[in-house]
Design a protein around this motif. Structure first.
Motif, PDB file in Angstrom:
ATOM      1  N   LEU A 361     -15.429 132.072  65.333  1.00 28.13           N
ATOM      2  CA  LEU A 361     -14.925 130.778  64.896  1.00 28.13           C
ATOM      3  C   LEU A 361     -15.432 129.897  66.475  1.00 28.13           C
ATOM      4  O   LEU A 361     -15.838 128.877  66.471  1.00 28.13           O
ATOM      5  N   PHE A 362     -15.142 130.509  67.419  1.00 27.91           N
ATOM      6  CA  PHE A 362     -15.237 129.908  68.708  1.00 27.91           C
ATOM      7  C   PHE A 362     -16.804 129.670  68.948  1.00 27.91           C
ATOM      8  O   PHE A 362     -17.399 128.729  69.684  1.00 27.91           O
ATOM      9  N   VAL A 364     -19.562 129.645  66.634  1.00 26.74           N
ATOM     10  CA  VAL A 364     -20.140 128.829  65.719  1.00 26.74           C
ATOM     11  C   VAL A 364     -19.794 127.481  65.696  1.00 26.74           C
ATOM     12  O   VAL A 364     -20.449 126.402  65.340  1.00 26.74           O
ATOM     13  N   SER A 365     -18.424 126.889  66.448  1.00 24.66           N
ATOM     14  CA  SER A 365     -18.240 125.741  66.765  1.00 24.66           C
ATOM     15  C   SER A 365     -18.794 125.300  67.923  1.00 24.66           C
ATOM     16  O   SER A 365     -18.501 123.983  68.321  1.00 24.66           O
ATOM     17  N   LEU A 367     -17.810 126.322  71.150  1.00 23.90           N
ATOM     18  CA  LEU A 367     -17.304 126.212  72.148  1.00 23.90           C
ATOM     19  C   LEU A 367     -17.679 127.327  73.237  1.00 23.90           C
ATOM     20  O   LEU A 367     -17.547 127.363  74.474  1.00 23.90           O
TER      21      LEU A 367
END
Length: 432
Positions: A361-362, A364-365, A367
């Protein structure tokens, strides 16, 4: 948290105690734990071989063959030592000859695992004709074979003793001589059995497992979160069984890992930003974000061990801390052990799964950038993560976040394991 821990203790502990108290499980744990001094010493030599300092590789290059020897003859043939330990441990439970059963387990493992290679005069770097044994088949990747061979060998010995299918010596013969003759027939049965399995039927346990995993190859490739989770779950699950997870998965996933990181590196070198690289699930993604301290994110567990009330657990934590910082966790996997341990196995599998999802998630976002370098696995995770993502500070922050996640997940199971160990220590003191 207290309610959750109470629920685990009431529901899981009785089942875990029953499983862990089973004689074969105990023999496996005791036999594997006996290899702990070897894995610790071997781990430090592994660190010595992989210090990430400019010019260090060139400096030690002339001495590699010498420095590598302790690691190869400790961790490198770990399954061989475990086979003997498991056989001797199970023999102690049955009150059989431990020395004889340990040797019988060892030969059963060797016959079932190692195929002698014919050496001819035309082969390079060969002193003379003959046959040699490759120690590559004796590493932790063959530990499952060592477990099976050892348990079967001792059970055959026990059955022969119970059925009086042994050679008995007259009274007055020294015990060591009587035990040797008593083991003749069981030894013949064991060697013949495993010889037939390996050489007549050509059955190899490790190879069979690898073949079973081949259909997963397409699923494990690309940027699929499902594929990444399958990889993480299988590697940790095999470790829990006592099998070297990466070694088993290597024929399937290694070519994919090498291809994806090479593609990332090539595109980055051509001028593409690290955040725009094509491949998420490289080996380095798992190494730095998920395998913090080694497979299973065991550095968190080692840190919990350091605060334990149990003397054994606390001492083990101290011994495993430095190897863990450098992502070498065989000492804690085989020392706690996590192998065949129904309590510690759960967080060992669950924590990396959660960490993989968070890291994905980090990424693909946006970040955290993608991996653009292939660094030595012995680098501490925060530093390596920053370096591998083109010096992204957020990557180091993610490592810290994941480490905290692992601490939280491991904690209730650590407390259960600690309570179990404290009860054993108190019982030992009462007997003393």
């Amino acid at each position: 948290m207290e309610k959750f821990m109470k629920m685990i203790e009431e529901k899981l502990m009785p089942v875990a105690l029953k499983i862990s108290g089973q004689r074969h499980m105990q023999a496996v744990r005791q036999g594997v734990v006996a290899t702990l001094p070897l894995t610790i010493v071997g781990s430090f030599f592994c660190i010595l071989l992989n210090i990430p300092i400019d010019g260090y590789s060139e400096f030690i290059a002339p001495y590699l063959n010498i420095i590598d020897v302790p690691f190869r003859f400790t961790v490198g043939i770990l399954a061989l030592y475990a086979a003997y330990g498991i056989g001797a441990s199970l023999a102690r439970y049955y009150k059989l000859d431990q020395l004889g059963c340990g040797m019988l387990a060892t030969v059963a493992f060797l016959v079932s695992t190692v195929v002698p290679v014919k050496v001819t005069a035309g082969m390079p770097e060969v002193i003379a004709d003959g046959r040699y044994l490759s120690i590559g088949a004796l590493s932790a990747s063959s530990l499952f074979g060592a477990i099976v061979a050892s348990l079967v060998a001792v059970e055959i010995y026990r059955l022969c003793k119970e059925k009086n299918i042994v050679i008995k010596m007259p009274d007055g013969v020294p015990p060591e001589v009587a035990n040797s003759f008593s083991a003749l027939i069981p030894a013949a049965v064991v060697i013949l059995l495993f010889w037939v399995i390996r050489y007549v039927f050509n059955f190899d346990i490790s190879a069979t497992l690898s073949n079973l995993l081949m259909p997963l190859k397409d699923t494990l490739s690309g940027n699929s979160l499902i594929g990444g989770l399958i990889t993480v779950t299988l590697i940790t699950f095999f470790w829990v069984l006592g099998i070297h997870g990466p070694a088993i998965m290597s024929p399937v996933i290694r070519p994919i890992w090498d291809m994806t990181i090479a593609e990332n590196m090539e595109i980055f070198a051509a001028g593409t930003a690290a955040s725009q690289l094509p491949n998420i699930f490289t080996e380095q993604f798992l190494q730095w974000f998920v395998w913090i301290g080694g497979a299973g994110a065991t550095l968190a567990l080692v840190c919990l061990f350091l605060r334990s009330k149990s003397q054994y657990i606390k001492s083990l934590g101290r011994l495993c801390l430095i190897p863990g910082i450098f992502n070498i966790n065989e000492p804690v996997i085989f020392g706690a052990p996590i192998v065949m341990n129904p309590i510690l196995a759960i967080p060992f599998i669950v924590a990396p799964i959660i960490m993989t999802i968070v890291s994905y998630l980090f990424t693909v976002s946006g970040l955290v950038p993608l991996m653009m370098a292939k660094l030595p696995f012995t680098l501490p995770a925060p530093l390596a993560a920053v370096m591998s993502t083109d010096w992204s500070i957020m990557a180091g922050v993610l490592v810290i976040i994941n480490f905290i996640i692992a601490l939280v997940i491991y904690y209730p199971f650590f407390k259960m394991f600690e309570k179990q160990q404290l009860e054993k220590e108190e019982a030992s003191l009462e007997k003393a």
